[in-house]
Write an enzyme that holds these catalytic residues in place. Sequence first.
Site, PDB file in Angstrom:
ATOM      1  N   ASN A   9       0.863  -1.179   0.000  1.00 11.94           N
ATOM      2  CA  ASN A   9       0.000   0.000   0.000  1.00 11.94           C
ATOM      3  C   ASN A   9       0.903   1.235   0.000  1.00 11.94           C
ATOM      4  OD1 ASN A   9      -1.852   2.021   0.500  1.00 11.94           O
ATOM      5  ND2 ASN A   9      -2.262   1.408   2.622  1.00 11.94           N
ATOM      6  N   TRP A  10       0.968   1.879  -1.165  1.00 10.76           N
ATOM      7  CA  TRP A  10       1.875   3.036  -1.282  1.00 10.76           C
ATOM      8  C   TRP A  10       1.320   4.275  -0.596  1.00 10.76           C
ATOM      9  CZ3 TRP A  10       3.417   2.861  -7.237  1.00 10.76           C
ATOM     10  CH2 TRP A  10       4.101   1.645  -7.480  1.00 10.76           C
ATOM     11  N   LYS A  11       0.055   4.246  -0.235  1.00  8.54           N
ATOM     12  CA  LYS A  11      -0.612   5.405   0.386  1.00  8.54           C
ATOM     13  C   LYS A  11      -0.422   6.661  -0.479  1.00  8.54           C
ATOM     14  CE  LYS A  11       0.094   3.286   4.849  1.00  8.54           C
ATOM     15  NZ  LYS A  11       0.067   3.424   6.292  1.00  8.54           N
ATOM     16  N   HIS A  96      -9.362   0.919   4.990  1.00  9.58           N
ATOM     17  CA  HIS A  96      -8.088   1.115   5.678  1.00  9.58           C
ATOM     18  C   HIS A  96      -8.322   2.014   6.898  1.00  9.58           C
ATOM     19  CE1 HIS A  96      -4.008   2.373   6.571  1.00  9.58           C
ATOM     20  NE2 HIS A  96      -3.616   1.299   5.907  1.00  9.58           N
ATOM     21  N   GLU A  98      -6.771   4.425   8.072  1.00  8.24           N
ATOM     22  CA  GLU A  98      -6.593   5.865   7.824  1.00  8.24           C
ATOM     23  C   GLU A  98      -7.850   6.463   7.210  1.00  8.24           C
ATOM     24  OE1 GLU A  98      -2.914   5.457   5.694  1.00  8.24           O
ATOM     25  OE2 GLU A  98      -1.950   4.818   7.552  1.00  8.24           O
ATOM     26  N   GLU A 168      -5.191  -5.265  10.524  1.00  7.88           N
ATOM     27  CA  GLU A 168      -4.173  -4.247  10.755  1.00  7.88           C
ATOM     28  C   GLU A 168      -4.441  -3.541  12.081  1.00  7.88           C
ATOM     29  OE1 GLU A 168      -2.307  -3.047   6.747  1.00  7.88           O
ATOM     30  OE2 GLU A 168      -3.972  -1.701   7.118  1.00  7.88           O
ATOM     31  N   GLY A 174       2.602   1.998  10.794  1.00  7.73           N
ATOM     32  CA  GLY A 174       3.543   3.110  10.638  1.00  7.73           C
ATOM     33  C   GLY A 174       4.214   3.527  11.929  1.00  7.73           C
ATOM     34  N   SER A 214       3.631  -2.409  10.339  1.00  2.14           N
ATOM     35  CA  SER A 214       5.084  -2.438  10.496  1.00  2.14           C
ATOM     36  C   SER A 214       5.698  -3.788  10.135  1.00  2.14           C
ATOM     37  CB  SER A 214       5.479  -2.005  11.915  1.00  2.14           C
ATOM     38  OG  SER A 214       5.028  -0.682  12.163  1.00  2.14           O
ATOM     39  N   GLY A 235       2.882  -1.323   4.277  1.00  2.65           N
ATOM     40  CA  GLY A 235       2.874   0.118   4.018  1.00  2.65           C
ATOM     41  C   GLY A 235       4.278   0.619   3.722  1.00  2.65           C
ATOM     42  N   GLY A 236       4.943   1.137   4.734  1.00  3.52           N
ATOM     43  CA  GLY A 236       6.264   1.761   4.583  1.00  3.52           C
ATOM     44  C   GLY A 236       7.257   0.926   3.784  1.00  3.52           C
TER      45      GLY A 236
HETATM   46  C1  PEP Z   1      -0.683  -0.040   6.182  1.00  2.49           C
HETATM   47  O1  PEP Z   1      -0.952   1.143   6.322  1.00  2.49           O
HETATM   48  O2  PEP Z   1      -1.449  -0.768   5.519  1.00  2.49           O
HETATM   49  C2  PEP Z   1       0.513  -0.556   6.838  1.00  2.49           C
HETATM   50  C3  PEP Z   1       0.542  -1.800   7.171  1.00  2.49           C
HETATM   51  O3  PEP Z   1       1.511   0.365   7.076  1.00  2.49           O
HETATM   52  P1  PEP Z   1       2.969   0.065   7.704  1.00  2.49           P
HETATM   53  O4  PEP Z   1       3.469  -1.221   7.070  1.00  2.49           O
HETATM   54  O5  PEP Z   1       3.794   1.250   7.325  1.00  2.49           O
HETATM   55  O6  PEP Z   1       2.765  -0.092   9.174  1.00  2.49           O
END
Ligand code: PEP
Length: 251
Positions: A9-11, A96, A98, A168, A174, A214, A235-236
């Site tokens: 997920n590049w957000k 998600h 967010e 999640e 994050g 994470s 994500g990251g």
């Molecule tokens: C996400 O937002 O879907 C996610 C898992 O982010 P991160 O891996 O950065 O925690």
Amino acid sequence: MRKKIVAGNWKMNTSIQEGVELAKAVAAGAAGTPENVGLIVAAPFTHLASVAEVLKGSKVELSAQNCADHEKGAYTGEVSVGMLVSAGCSWTILGHSERRQYYGETDEKLVVKTRLALEAGLGVILCVGENLEQREEGKHFEVVTSQIENVLFNFTAEEMSKIVVAYEPVWAIGTGKTASAEQAEEIHACIRKVLAGKFGEEVAQDTTILYGGSCKPSNAKELFAQEDIDGGLIGGAALKADDFLAIACSY
Ligand code: PEP
């Protein structure tokens, strides 16, 4: 046998040019990842058509990060499921945390969006998860169960074959704080049990349930080794092709 998936997920990150370069690197490395692991990248709306071109011929599938809750019409600024399909998407992420937290995405809205996405032929990655306060109050099973019931119980067993669940925990997204493999596994097992209660054991066993929060090359192996964890929503670490591919190679 349910499918293993690693989805990135590049957000709201990367320019179109950077996204295309990232997609090129992921597509180039995809052939070196285990055959039984599906790869998906969820790019920003503006990038989708260009990234779709880059991914053609590779095993990497394209996802959006959201879709509109209407089919078409006077909804300024929104992007419909039909537009996503025409841009080359085969998936969309929905729900998600967010979007739930910052954009008022409710379970009711997610039912509408999921229905539209499925009708358009898109697969859905539905995100669920508790926040820190809910975890500290010991309400995590309750919160996740109700998110699953509120959204997925409106669909049929057949429709479930196009839906992937991503657990999640919001406190792990994050933040660098990963749920321990045991913490993640007990929620994944709970989700599967809730699905079995509604749709039967076969559908529950066939549903892919991803972990997100994470997840990185150093912890993916332990998480993915759990019985009910079928891959990750990343994500990251998905913003670096090498890390994303290394996570996929943790199987
Ligand atoms: C996400 O937002 O879907 C996610 C898992 O982010 P991160 O891996 O950065 O925690």
